[in-house]
Design an enzyme around this catalytic site. Structure first.
Site, PDB file in Angstrom:
ATOM      1  N   LYS A  66     -23.521 -52.286   6.887  1.00  0.00           N
ATOM      2  CA  LYS A  66     -24.474 -53.164   7.563  1.00  0.00           C
ATOM      3  C   LYS A  66     -25.848 -52.494   7.748  1.00  0.00           C
ATOM      4  O   LYS A  66     -25.973 -51.264   7.657  1.00  0.00           O
ATOM      5  CB  LYS A  66     -23.897 -53.600   8.913  1.00  0.00           C
ATOM      6  CG  LYS A  66     -22.673 -54.524   8.776  1.00  0.00           C
ATOM      7  CD  LYS A  66     -22.242 -55.038  10.136  1.00  0.00           C
ATOM      8  CE  LYS A  66     -21.065 -55.988  10.021  1.00  0.00           C
ATOM      9  NZ  LYS A  66     -20.685 -56.565  11.341  1.00  0.00           N
TER      10      LYS A  66
ATOM     11  N   TYR B 132     -21.764 -66.122   7.366  1.00  0.00           N
ATOM     12  CA  TYR B 132     -21.050 -66.169   8.649  1.00  0.00           C
ATOM     13  C   TYR B 132     -20.868 -67.604   9.151  1.00  0.00           C
ATOM     14  O   TYR B 132     -20.750 -67.813  10.368  1.00  0.00           O
ATOM     15  CB  TYR B 132     -21.801 -65.341   9.692  1.00  0.00           C
ATOM     16  CG  TYR B 132     -21.576 -63.846   9.587  1.00  0.00           C
ATOM     17  CD1 TYR B 132     -20.311 -63.290   9.801  1.00  0.00           C
ATOM     18  CD2 TYR B 132     -22.617 -62.975   9.298  1.00  0.00           C
ATOM     19  CE1 TYR B 132     -20.096 -61.913   9.717  1.00  0.00           C
ATOM     20  CE2 TYR B 132     -22.423 -61.588   9.222  1.00  0.00           C
ATOM     21  CZ  TYR B 132     -21.154 -61.077   9.435  1.00  0.00           C
ATOM     22  OH  TYR B 132     -20.948 -59.725   9.358  1.00  0.00           O
TER      23      TYR B 132
ATOM     24  N   PHE C 217     -22.901 -65.551  19.783  1.00  0.00           N
ATOM     25  CA  PHE C 217     -23.595 -64.426  19.148  1.00  0.00           C
ATOM     26  C   PHE C 217     -24.098 -64.742  17.744  1.00  0.00           C
ATOM     27  O   PHE C 217     -24.625 -63.862  17.062  1.00  0.00           O
ATOM     28  CB  PHE C 217     -22.705 -63.174  19.132  1.00  0.00           C
ATOM     29  CG  PHE C 217     -21.378 -63.361  18.421  1.00  0.00           C
ATOM     30  CD1 PHE C 217     -21.278 -63.229  17.043  1.00  0.00           C
ATOM     31  CD2 PHE C 217     -20.233 -63.633  19.142  1.00  0.00           C
ATOM     32  CE1 PHE C 217     -20.064 -63.381  16.389  1.00  0.00           C
ATOM     33  CE2 PHE C 217     -18.998 -63.787  18.497  1.00  0.00           C
ATOM     34  CZ  PHE C 217     -18.919 -63.668  17.117  1.00  0.00           C
TER      35      PHE C 217
ATOM     36  N   ARG D 111      -9.674 -52.768   6.700  1.00  0.00           N
ATOM     37  CA  ARG D 111      -9.780 -53.123   8.121  1.00  0.00           C
ATOM     38  C   ARG D 111      -9.324 -51.942   8.980  1.00  0.00           C
ATOM     39  O   ARG D 111      -9.923 -51.658  10.020  1.00  0.00           O
ATOM     40  CB  ARG D 111      -8.925 -54.360   8.449  1.00  0.00           C
ATOM     41  CG  ARG D 111      -9.314 -55.646   7.734  1.00  0.00           C
ATOM     42  CD  ARG D 111     -10.505 -56.358   8.309  1.00  0.00           C
ATOM     43  NE  ARG D 111     -10.348 -56.748   9.695  1.00  0.00           N
ATOM     44  CZ  ARG D 111     -11.247 -57.475  10.360  1.00  0.00           C
ATOM     45  NH1 ARG D 111     -12.367 -57.894   9.741  1.00  0.00           N
ATOM     46  NH2 ARG D 111     -11.077 -57.781  11.604  1.00  0.00           N
TER      47      ARG D 111
ATOM     48  N   THR E 264     -13.527 -54.284  16.058  1.00  0.00           N
ATOM     49  CA  THR E 264     -14.887 -54.831  16.013  1.00  0.00           C
ATOM     50  C   THR E 264     -15.828 -54.086  16.964  1.00  0.00           C
ATOM     51  O   THR E 264     -16.962 -53.757  16.597  1.00  0.00           O
ATOM     52  CB  THR E 264     -14.857 -56.337  16.402  1.00  0.00           C
ATOM     53  OG1 THR E 264     -13.894 -56.994  15.577  1.00  0.00           O
ATOM     54  CG2 THR E 264     -16.213 -56.975  16.228  1.00  0.00           C
TER      55      THR E 264
ATOM     56  N   ARG F 190     -16.074 -47.493  12.504  1.00  0.00           N
ATOM     57  CA  ARG F 190     -16.831 -48.133  13.583  1.00  0.00           C
ATOM     58  C   ARG F 190     -16.911 -47.228  14.805  1.00  0.00           C
ATOM     59  O   ARG F 190     -17.932 -47.205  15.496  1.00  0.00           O
ATOM     60  CB  ARG F 190     -16.227 -49.500  13.906  1.00  0.00           C
ATOM     61  CG  ARG F 190     -16.622 -50.546  12.851  1.00  0.00           C
ATOM     62  CD  ARG F 190     -15.815 -51.796  12.965  1.00  0.00           C
ATOM     63  NE  ARG F 190     -16.444 -52.938  12.292  1.00  0.00           N
ATOM     64  CZ  ARG F 190     -15.875 -54.130  12.184  1.00  0.00           C
ATOM     65  NH1 ARG F 190     -14.671 -54.347  12.687  1.00  0.00           N
ATOM     66  NH2 ARG F 190     -16.502 -55.099  11.570  1.00  0.00           N
TER      67      ARG F 190
ATOM     68  N   ASN G  71     -22.112 -52.683  14.312  1.00  0.00           N
ATOM     69  CA  ASN G  71     -20.863 -51.925  14.164  1.00  0.00           C
ATOM     70  C   ASN G  71     -20.659 -51.358  12.751  1.00  0.00           C
ATOM     71  O   ASN G  71     -19.533 -51.130  12.323  1.00  0.00           O
ATOM     72  CB  ASN G  71     -19.673 -52.765  14.633  1.00  0.00           C
ATOM     73  CG  ASN G  71     -19.562 -54.078  13.882  1.00  0.00           C
ATOM     74  OD1 ASN G  71     -20.348 -54.344  12.968  1.00  0.00           O
ATOM     75  ND2 ASN G  71     -18.596 -54.895  14.251  1.00  0.00           N
TER      76      ASN G  71
ATOM     77  N   HIS H 214     -18.587 -54.233   7.591  1.00  0.00           N
ATOM     78  CA  HIS H 214     -17.882 -55.520   7.581  1.00  0.00           C
ATOM     79  C   HIS H 214     -16.721 -55.418   6.605  1.00  0.00           C
ATOM     80  O   HIS H 214     -16.815 -54.731   5.596  1.00  0.00           O
ATOM     81  CB  HIS H 214     -18.823 -56.644   7.104  1.00  0.00           C
ATOM     82  CG  HIS H 214     -18.075 -57.903   6.747  1.00  0.00           C
ATOM     83  ND1 HIS H 214     -17.736 -58.851   7.684  1.00  0.00           N
ATOM     84  CD2 HIS H 214     -17.539 -58.329   5.565  1.00  0.00           C
ATOM     85  CE1 HIS H 214     -17.039 -59.823   7.084  1.00  0.00           C
ATOM     86  NE2 HIS H 214     -16.907 -59.522   5.804  1.00  0.00           N
TER      87      HIS H 214
ATOM     88  N   GLU I  67     -15.839 -64.347   0.165  1.00  0.00           N
ATOM     89  CA  GLU I  67     -16.919 -63.364   0.368  1.00  0.00           C
ATOM     90  C   GLU I  67     -17.273 -62.627  -0.927  1.00  0.00           C
ATOM     91  O   GLU I  67     -18.456 -62.382  -1.206  1.00  0.00           O
ATOM     92  CB  GLU I  67     -16.515 -62.401   1.480  1.00  0.00           C
ATOM     93  CG  GLU I  67     -16.457 -63.110   2.833  1.00  0.00           C
ATOM     94  CD  GLU I  67     -15.938 -62.259   3.987  1.00  0.00           C
ATOM     95  OE1 GLU I  67     -15.902 -62.761   5.117  1.00  0.00           O
ATOM     96  OE2 GLU I  67     -15.568 -61.085   3.758  1.00  0.00           O
TER      97      GLU I  67
HETATM   98  P1  GDP Z   1     -14.969 -58.504  12.496  1.00  0.00           P
HETATM   99  O1  GDP Z   1     -14.085 -59.322  11.586  1.00  0.00           O
HETATM  100  O2  GDP Z   1     -14.273 -57.301  13.074  1.00  0.00           O
HETATM  101  O3  GDP Z   1     -16.289 -58.127  11.845  1.00  0.00           O
HETATM  102  O4  GDP Z   1     -15.330 -59.400  13.772  1.00  0.00           O
HETATM  103  P2  GDP Z   1     -15.704 -60.964  13.930  1.00  0.00           P
HETATM  104  O5  GDP Z   1     -15.377 -61.719  12.673  1.00  0.00           O
HETATM  105  O6  GDP Z   1     -15.083 -61.426  15.213  1.00  0.00           O
HETATM  106  O7  GDP Z   1     -17.288 -60.945  14.158  1.00  0.00           O
HETATM  107  C1  GDP Z   1     -18.174 -60.808  13.077  1.00  0.00           C
HETATM  108  C2  GDP Z   1     -19.298 -59.890  13.483  1.00  0.00           C
HETATM  109  O8  GDP Z   1     -20.030 -60.498  14.548  1.00  0.00           O
HETATM  110  C3  GDP Z   1     -18.865 -58.542  14.059  1.00  0.00           C
HETATM  111  O9  GDP Z   1     -18.560 -57.581  13.070  1.00  0.00           O
HETATM  112  C4  GDP Z   1     -20.076 -58.151  14.891  1.00  0.00           C
HETATM  113  O10 GDP Z   1     -21.136 -57.617  14.076  1.00  0.00           O
HETATM  114  C5  GDP Z   1     -20.517 -59.501  15.451  1.00  0.00           C
HETATM  115  N1  GDP Z   1     -19.925 -59.782  16.773  1.00  0.00           N
HETATM  116  C6  GDP Z   1     -18.633 -60.015  17.067  1.00  0.00           C
HETATM  117  N2  GDP Z   1     -18.441 -60.243  18.369  1.00  0.00           N
HETATM  118  C7  GDP Z   1     -19.665 -60.146  18.931  1.00  0.00           C
HETATM  119  C8  GDP Z   1     -20.156 -60.301  20.269  1.00  0.00           C
HETATM  120  O11 GDP Z   1     -19.397 -60.560  21.208  1.00  0.00           O
HETATM  121  N3  GDP Z   1     -21.514 -60.125  20.462  1.00  0.00           N
HETATM  122  C9  GDP Z   1     -22.356 -59.846  19.427  1.00  0.00           C
HETATM  123  N4  GDP Z   1     -23.674 -59.683  19.690  1.00  0.00           N
HETATM  124  N5  GDP Z   1     -21.926 -59.698  18.162  1.00  0.00           N
HETATM  125  C10 GDP Z   1     -20.617 -59.840  17.909  1.00  0.00           C
END
Ligand code: GDP
Length: 137
Positions: free
Chosen positions: A9, A49, A57, A85, A91, A102, A112, A115, A126
């Site tokens: 990222k 996304y 968010f 993963r 996350t 991470r 973080n 991805h 993707e």
């Molecule tokens: P991942 O699959 O572990 O990447 O998590 P998710 O699919 O739930 O979220 C996608 C991305 O959104 C994450 O990798 C973070 O960059 C961002 N994100 C997730 N949860 C939050 C949150 O609560 N706040 C903010 N600002 N960003 C978030």
């Protein structure tokens, strides 16, 4: 063999962590099948996304993901989706296990560092979003 889609990222690229993360990817047994720098537009990030549209968010996330260049990757290994993963960790870097990318390189739940696709269907979407079939041979 399985393929998954990964992103280094913009936060990690900006902090010059690309080389270290690529080293961890190869050192963990993944073959990099395709890779390039990509500076996403806001629309690119929103399309990628789309499943998160409506989440609180979403706006911040798509702004962050289009804030600078990232590295998009197709990774191959046995059980690649789960394995990537696991290497990334949770996350939220604060909750990620020691030794995960991470934990080591992430600075917040949003910034973080990496991805990774979470299932075969998302990996297919993707990979297809960023790579042509020809790139993936
Ligand atoms: P991942 O699959 O572990 O990447 O998590 P998710 O699919 O739930 O979220 C996608 C991305 O959104 C994450 O990798 C973070 O960059 C961002 N994100 C997730 N949860 C939050 C949150 O609560 N706040 C903010 N600002 N960003 C978030």
């Amino acid at each position: 063999m399985e393929r998954t889609f990964a992103i280094i990222k913009p936060d990690a690229v900006e902090r010059r962590l690309t080389g270290q993360i690529l080293g961890r990817i190869e050192g963990s047994g993944f073959t990099i099948r395709a890779m390039r720098f990509e500076h996403l537009t806001r629309a690119d990030a929103e399309g990628f996304y789309a499943v998160h549209r409506g989440r609180p968010f979403f706006r911040a996330l798509t702004e962050f993901m289009s804030s600078g260049p990232c590295v998009v990757l197709a990774l191959e290994a046995p059980d690649a989706i789960r394995k990537w993963r696991d290497l990334m960790g949770a996350t939220d870097p604060a909750k990620a296990a020691p030794g995960t990318l991470r934990k080591e390189f992430g600075s917040s739940i949003e910034r973080n560092a990496t991805h990774g696709s979470d299932a075969p269907e998302t990996a297919a979407f993707e990979l297809g979003y960023f790579f042509r079939g020809m790139d993936l041979i």
